[in-house]
Design an enzyme around this catalytic site. Structure first.
Site, PDB file in Angstrom:
ATOM      1  N   HIS A 161       0.832  -1.198   0.000  1.00 26.28           N
ATOM      2  CA  HIS A 161       0.000   0.000   0.000  1.00 26.28           C
ATOM      3  C   HIS A 161       0.865   1.246   0.000  1.00 26.28           C
ATOM      4  O   HIS A 161       2.043   1.208   0.371  1.00 26.28           O
ATOM      5  CB  HIS A 161      -0.919   0.027   1.225  1.00 26.28           C
ATOM      6  CG  HIS A 161      -0.204  -0.039   2.533  1.00 26.28           C
ATOM      7  ND1 HIS A 161       0.262  -1.231   3.068  1.00 26.28           N
ATOM      8  CD2 HIS A 161       0.146   0.923   3.419  1.00 26.28           C
ATOM      9  CE1 HIS A 161       0.843  -0.991   4.229  1.00 26.28           C
ATOM     10  NE2 HIS A 161       0.792   0.315   4.466  1.00 26.28           N
ATOM     11  N   CYS A 209       1.750   3.684  11.808  1.00 28.36           N
ATOM     12  CA  CYS A 209       2.709   3.165  10.837  1.00 28.36           C
ATOM     13  C   CYS A 209       3.033   4.278   9.849  1.00 28.36           C
ATOM     14  O   CYS A 209       2.350   5.300   9.820  1.00 28.36           O
ATOM     15  CB  CYS A 209       2.172   1.927  10.120  1.00 28.36           C
ATOM     16  SG  CYS A 209       0.742   2.247   9.056  1.00 28.36           S
TER      17      CYS A 209
END
Length: 707
Positions: free
Chosen positions: A65, A226
């Site tokens: 991603h 993250c």
């Protein structure tokens, strides 16, 4: 707005064997649907994200991603591999691959859906349904969570149940009845229903888990984050909440991700018995948790071993292990990793001072340069405008500009020193830093003296902060005690110990610059040009720039030549990339050609960062080419004897440059050198590839992966 995923974005027979091939196969579906505008540029962004940290998860899941400027709307593509693809997960290859693409400024609604998907990836029933789905439309519907019957049918396929109707009706009471005895069942049932990432799932789960526990269960607050903030952030949150439910512990998670940042209630934090920080980027407002038991790990630990983390924080609480009371964190240390070397931190401290100094440089330097342009180079001998000012005389206005600029320039060294100390020790470092910088000016220690004064001030304050202070005195420490003691120590050291040697060194450097001529000047110009173009606005670039503007505080012929060489070299990279995209556009992607148009203006304005998009896509060819042209320009500027009194401005301050025509010639020659080299290197790569379709962007993807 289009749906997040459609049947066309699903491949139930993904034949790719590597993660790069899998990402390309799924990205091609996105491009075919018009959701990705530049396939190679997007894949380069995916590879760059993958290089930060593997995106494989336990349970056979891969979630490549990224956020990318090449994505038109939040999009998800799904592929199922029969043989499995290695995404770096500890338990082996992944058979379920989700490619998540978010625009650079993705909207919160779709990002919330992505975060919900990430949470459901922790649900075995959900992933089982995807593994048994036989139609792309069914898989897309399951991922979207469109219809309950679709999800139920998928779950029935996953478990092999024959009774799709009556079996389901019997399933709910069974789960409810077994909940008190089988704690692991409860999170599975709770996760079957989509919830937004900010939902307080642990609160709902707590009563069931707390039945066999004391009246007040152990309470944990957690932060998950993250680098991209799309997937791992929310998966770790879901994993911790489920493990907390199973352990009879209340877990409240703050997800610092792309779908939003909703701060935990301060009272909840105050009442918490322990803290879990599962993160790969710096936790915002970390000082909230000072004085509590803390377990600090990477975000993947929150996904893969949440039960261990909960047990660890409970053990710390039982032993009475708590973190130190809150201490100010230096601004440039807030993003520092635990393994950062001292050299890395030193560079950040110095860059703090330089970054705060630059606005004073720009304002003061340009005002002084403009004053010279209006009133001539004798304007520095004009009397104070407070005593003599004639509204109708241009020289009075020039004198006003010169004297305002001089005042602004007078702050350079104190600001440099003060904010170096600020970068080291936060606000308590400002007073001794400014005092030390002012003393550096008083004793003629100049730019070097300010730099050393800032480091000394920061070190002194950090040392004082490590002294244990009685609680009754802590309130006056930052306001009275630290400024007083640190200023005395810094003043003593600057006046009586290090000041005079530094002043002598500064004088030697000034004399050397004044006497620069011939080969020495040309070599220095080439070195400064290389530094300006190596990292295109990064630390080395800023070091060269700071060296140049430091000489403007006490200008002489040599320092003015240095300033001219630095600005000329800094203009070359963006101008060269703009010229290259104009004369050989087929070597560049469409996005790079568009960036090339803007690079003309950025280069002309002395904004070296205009070349960064090109260097990021193809660093092995762009950066050496830029450095070669910058070195040539710096050397020629010195050889031509060009001078510059303005610290910024590009071609807009050419009238203030000594030898302006030769100066422009030096820039033009360096630009042509860089342009020729980048075209040659890109052409050679294209020829060796032997394929017109092999664009520089695809090569950049390979470079990123290799890195």
């Amino acid at each position: 707005m289009s749906e997040l995923i459609t049947a066309e974005l699903v491949d139930l027979d993904l034949s790719a064997e590597t993660k790069d091939a899998a990402a390309r196969s799924l990205a091609e579906r996105m491009a075919a649907s018009g959701r990705v505008t530049d396939l190679e540029g997007f894949l380069a962004d995916v590879a760059a994200r993958e290089a930060q940290m593997p995106t494989g998860l336990d349970g056979g899941i891969g979630i490549p991603h990224c956020r990318s400027t090449h994505v038109t709307e939040p999009t998800l593509a799904f592929g199922r591999s029969a043989s499995g693809i290695d995404f770096g997960a500890p338990d082996g290859p992944a058979d379920l691959i989700f490619l998540i693409a978010a625009p650079a400024g993705g909207d919160a609604d779709h990002l919330s859906i992505l975060s919900t998907l990430a949470r459901h990836l922790m649900d075995g029933e959900f992933t089982g349904a995807l593994r048994s789905a036989t139609e792309p439309g069914r898989a897309a519907s399951l991922i979207r969570g469109d219809a309950p019957e679709a999800a139920e049918a998928g779950a029935a396929d996953a478990t092999g149940a024959d009774e799709a109707g009556a079996g389901k009706a019997a399933e709910e009471p069974t789960t409810a009845a077994e909940a008190p005895t089988t704690a692991a069942e409860e999170p599975t049932a709770a996760a079957a229903e989509p919830t937004p990432p900010a939902a307080a799932e642990p609160t709902a789960a707590a009563p069931g888990a707390a039945a066999p526990e004391p009246a007040v269960p152990f309470r944990i607050v957690a932060i998950t984050s993250c680098p991209t903030g799309i997937a791992h952030t929310y998966m770790a949150a879901e994993s911790l909440e489920k493990a907390g439910t199973a352990a009879g512990v209340e877990v409240f998670v703050e997800t610092q991700g792309s779908a939003g940042f909703k701060r935990l209630d301060p009272q909840l934090v105050a009442d918490a018995d322990g803290v879990i920080l599962a993160h790969d980027v710096e936790v915002r407002d970390k000082e909230r948790f000072a004085g509590k038991p803390i377990v600090d790990v990477g975000v993947k630990a929150g996904i893969n071993r949440p039960a261990e983390l909960i047990a660890e924080v409970r053990q710390k609480a039982a032993r009475g292990e708590v973190s130190a009371p809150a201490r100010p964190t230096a601004p440039m240390d807030k993003g520092a990793g635990a393994t950062d070397s001292y050299a890395t931190r030193l560079r950040k401290w110095l860059m703090t001072g330089v970054s705060y100094m630059v606005p004073f440089v720009a304002a003061g330097g340009l005002l002084i340069a403009l004053a010279f342009a209006i009133g001539g180079y004798t304007i520095n001998k004009a009397p104070s405008v407070a005593d003599h000012f004639v509204w109708t005389e241009a020289t009075s206005w020039a004198a006003l500009l010169f004297q305002i600029g001089g005042v602004a320039f007078g702050f350079l060294v104190p600001v440099l020193a003060g904010f170096i100390a600020y970068g080291m020790a936060d606000r308590p470092g400002l007073v001794p830093g400014f005092v030390g910088g002012a003393i550096a000016l008083t004793i003629n220690a100049g730019f070097l003296g300010g730099l050393i004064a800032g480091l000394i001030a920061g070190a002194v304050v950090m040392a004082i902060q490590r002294v244990t202070i009685p609680p009754v005195l802590r309130g006056i420490m930052p306001v009275v005690v630290i400024p007083l003691i640190s200023s005395v120590i810094v003043g003593f050291l600057m006046f009586l110990v290090v000041g005079k040697p530094v002043a002598a060194l500064q004088k030697g450097l000034t004399d050397w610059l004044s006497g620069l001529s011939g080969a020495n000047a040309i070599i220095l110009g080439a070195i400064l040009g290389l530094m300006m173009c190596f990292d295109l606005g990064g630390p080395l670039n800023k070091v060269a720039y700071a060296f140049a503007v430091g000489g403007l505080a006490n200008p002489n012929e040599g320092s003015l030549k240095v300033m001219a060489a630095v600005m000329a070299a800094g203009m070359v990279p963006p101008l060269a990339m703009a010229l290259a995209t104009t004369v050989r556009g087929r070597l560049f992607t469409k996005a790079e050609r568009e960036n090339g148009k803007a690079a003309w203006v950025l280069g002309a304005s002395f904004i070296t960062e205009g070349a960064i998009p090109f260097a990021a896509a193809d660093p092995l060819r762009v950066i050496p080419s830029a450095m070669a042209g910058g070195a040539v320009t710096g050397a020629l500027s010195m050889a031509f004897g060009c001078t510059l009194r303005a610290p910024h401005g590009g071609i807009f301050v050419v009238p203030l440059i000594g030898q302006p025509l030769l100066y422009l010639l030096a820039i033009a020659i360096g630009t042509c050198v860089s342009t020729a080299l980048v075209i040659l290197l890109k052409g050679l790569r294209r020829a060796s590839a032997g394929s017109p379709a092999d664009t520089p962007a695809s090569d950049a993807s390979g470079v990123t992966v290799a890195a």
